[in-house]
Design a protein around this motif. Structure first.
Motif, short mmCIF file in Angstrom:
data_model
loop_
_atom_site.label_atom_id
_atom_site.label_comp_id
_atom_site.label_asym_id
_atom_site.label_seq_id
_atom_site.Cartn_x
_atom_site.Cartn_y
_atom_site.Cartn_z
N THR A 23 0.85 -1.18 0.00
CA THR A 23 0.00 0.00 0.00
C THR A 23 0.89 1.24 0.00
O THR A 23 1.90 1.29 0.70
CB THR A 23 -0.92 0.00 1.24
OG1 THR A 23 -1.73 -1.18 1.19
CG2 THR A 23 -1.81 1.22 1.27
N ASN A 102 -6.82 -4.32 -15.90
CA ASN A 102 -6.94 -2.90 -15.53
C ASN A 102 -5.57 -2.24 -15.38
O ASN A 102 -5.35 -1.13 -15.87
CB ASN A 102 -7.75 -2.73 -14.24
CG ASN A 102 -9.21 -3.07 -14.45
OD1 ASN A 102 -9.70 -3.05 -15.57
ND2 ASN A 102 -9.89 -3.40 -13.37
N LYS A 126 -0.72 2.10 -4.77
CA LYS A 126 -1.68 1.04 -4.43
C LYS A 126 -2.56 1.51 -3.27
O LYS A 126 -2.06 1.98 -2.26
CB LYS A 126 -0.95 -0.24 -4.04
CG LYS A 126 -1.87 -1.37 -3.63
CD LYS A 126 -1.10 -2.58 -3.18
CE LYS A 126 -2.05 -3.66 -2.67
NZ LYS A 126 -1.34 -4.80 -2.12
N ASN A 127 -3.86 1.35 -3.46
CA ASN A 127 -4.83 1.64 -2.41
C ASN A 127 -5.71 0.42 -2.20
O ASN A 127 -6.04 -0.29 -3.15
CB ASN A 127 -5.72 2.83 -2.80
CG ASN A 127 -4.95 4.12 -2.80
OD1 ASN A 127 -4.38 4.51 -1.80
ND2 ASN A 127 -4.92 4.78 -3.95
N GLY A 128 -6.10 0.18 -0.95
CA GLY A 128 -7.00 -0.92 -0.63
C GLY A 128 -6.27 -2.25 -0.56
O GLY A 128 -5.05 -2.33 -0.63
N SER A 129 -7.07 -3.31 -0.42
CA SER A 129 -6.52 -4.67 -0.36
C SER A 129 -7.56 -5.67 -0.86
O SER A 129 -8.74 -5.34 -0.99
CB SER A 129 -6.10 -5.02 1.08
OG SER A 129 -7.23 -5.02 1.92
N GLY A 130 -7.09 -6.86 -1.14
CA GLY A 130 -7.98 -7.92 -1.64
C GLY A 130 -8.67 -7.50 -2.91
O GLY A 130 -8.06 -6.90 -3.81
N LYS A 131 -9.97 -7.78 -2.99
CA LYS A 131 -10.74 -7.44 -4.19
C LYS A 131 -11.00 -5.94 -4.31
O LYS A 131 -11.47 -5.47 -5.33
CB LYS A 131 -12.05 -8.21 -4.22
CG LYS A 131 -11.84 -9.70 -4.43
CD LYS A 131 -13.15 -10.44 -4.59
CE LYS A 131 -12.86 -11.91 -4.83
NZ LYS A 131 -14.06 -12.66 -5.16
N ASP A 132 -10.72 -5.19 -3.24
CA ASP A 132 -10.92 -3.75 -3.25
C ASP A 132 -9.62 -2.99 -3.51
O ASP A 132 -9.47 -1.83 -3.13
CB ASP A 132 -11.52 -3.29 -1.91
CG ASP A 132 -12.93 -3.82 -1.70
OD1 ASP A 132 -13.67 -3.92 -2.70
OD2 ASP A 132 -13.27 -4.15 -0.56
N THR A 133 -8.66 -3.63 -4.16
CA THR A 133 -7.39 -3.00 -4.48
C THR A 133 -7.51 -2.19 -5.76
O THR A 133 -8.10 -2.65 -6.74
CB THR A 133 -6.28 -4.06 -4.64
OG1 THR A 133 -6.21 -4.83 -3.45
CG2 THR A 133 -4.93 -3.42 -4.91
N SER A 134 -6.94 -1.00 -5.74
CA SER A 134 -6.87 -0.21 -6.97
C SER A 134 -5.45 0.33 -7.12
O SER A 134 -4.73 0.50 -6.13
CB SER A 134 -7.88 0.94 -6.93
OG SER A 134 -7.53 1.87 -5.93
#
Length: 187
Positions: A23, A102, A126-134
């Motif tokens: 992150t 993406n 990188k922001n977020g984690s798991g399936k909510d990573t962008s």
């Protein structure tokens, strides 16, 4: 044969590491003109992915059955993955970065709009984690890249070749890597 073979520099590296983006921000330099693309399957139980076998793949058969029967447990998923060699300035080493559509769509946009992506650095946020990573990719002025002696070729086709069908079937039965290959280093 390459100069690195003559100097035996490749022997010092047992295995090329994969990029693990944390992150926050990481600056990389793309080393290849094009990514190597392949399909992979995710095994939830073992928390691992394997390259699709292609025609006759038993995992693809189960995924097709899952799609046909919405009540069926979703054991496996598939996705197209893209691999490329990068220089990670944070770890100060060459690595293989594997990401999805993406992420690589952003790189393709830079390649088309700015030019050759191997000639400048890219800050990956990188922001977020798991399936909510962008991921947000930001082109950067290139650092002096005097690390050519630490960069070497990798046969991506060999690295990401599918496993033997028998091994995939054992994974589908729920076996772990250690159970399938008890004498190998199971990283």
């Amino acid at each position: 044969m390459a100069w690195a073979d003559v100097e035996n520099k490749r022997e010092a590296k047992e295995k090329t590491p994969y990029t693990k983006l944390e992150t926050g921000a990481t600056t990389i330099r793309i080393l290849d003109n094009e990514p190597y693309s392949f399909w992979s399957h995710w095994f939830n139980k073992q928390q691992t992915s394997v390259t699709c076998l292609g025609k006759g793949c038993p995992v693809c058969d189960v995924i097709a059955a899952q799609k046909a029967n919405p009540d069926m447990e979703k054991k496996y998923t598939n996705s197209q993955r893209h691999a490329i060699r990068v220089w990670n300035y944070k770890t100060n080493q060459m690595e293989i970065m594997i990401q999805g559509k993406n992420f690589f769509s952003q790189l393709l946009t830079f390649h088309r709009e700015i030019g050759d992506i191997t000639t400048y650095d890219i800050k990956v946020v990188k922001n977020g984690s798991g399936k909510d990573t962008s991921y947000t990719l930001i082109p950067q002025r290139p650092e002096d890249f005097g690390r050519a002696n630490e960069v070497y070729d990798i046969n991506m086709e060999e690295m990401f070749k599918p496993l033997e069908k028998e091994v995939v079937l054992q994974l589908m039965e729920g076996k772990t890597w250690k159970e399938i290959f008890p004498s190998k280093d199971n990283e």
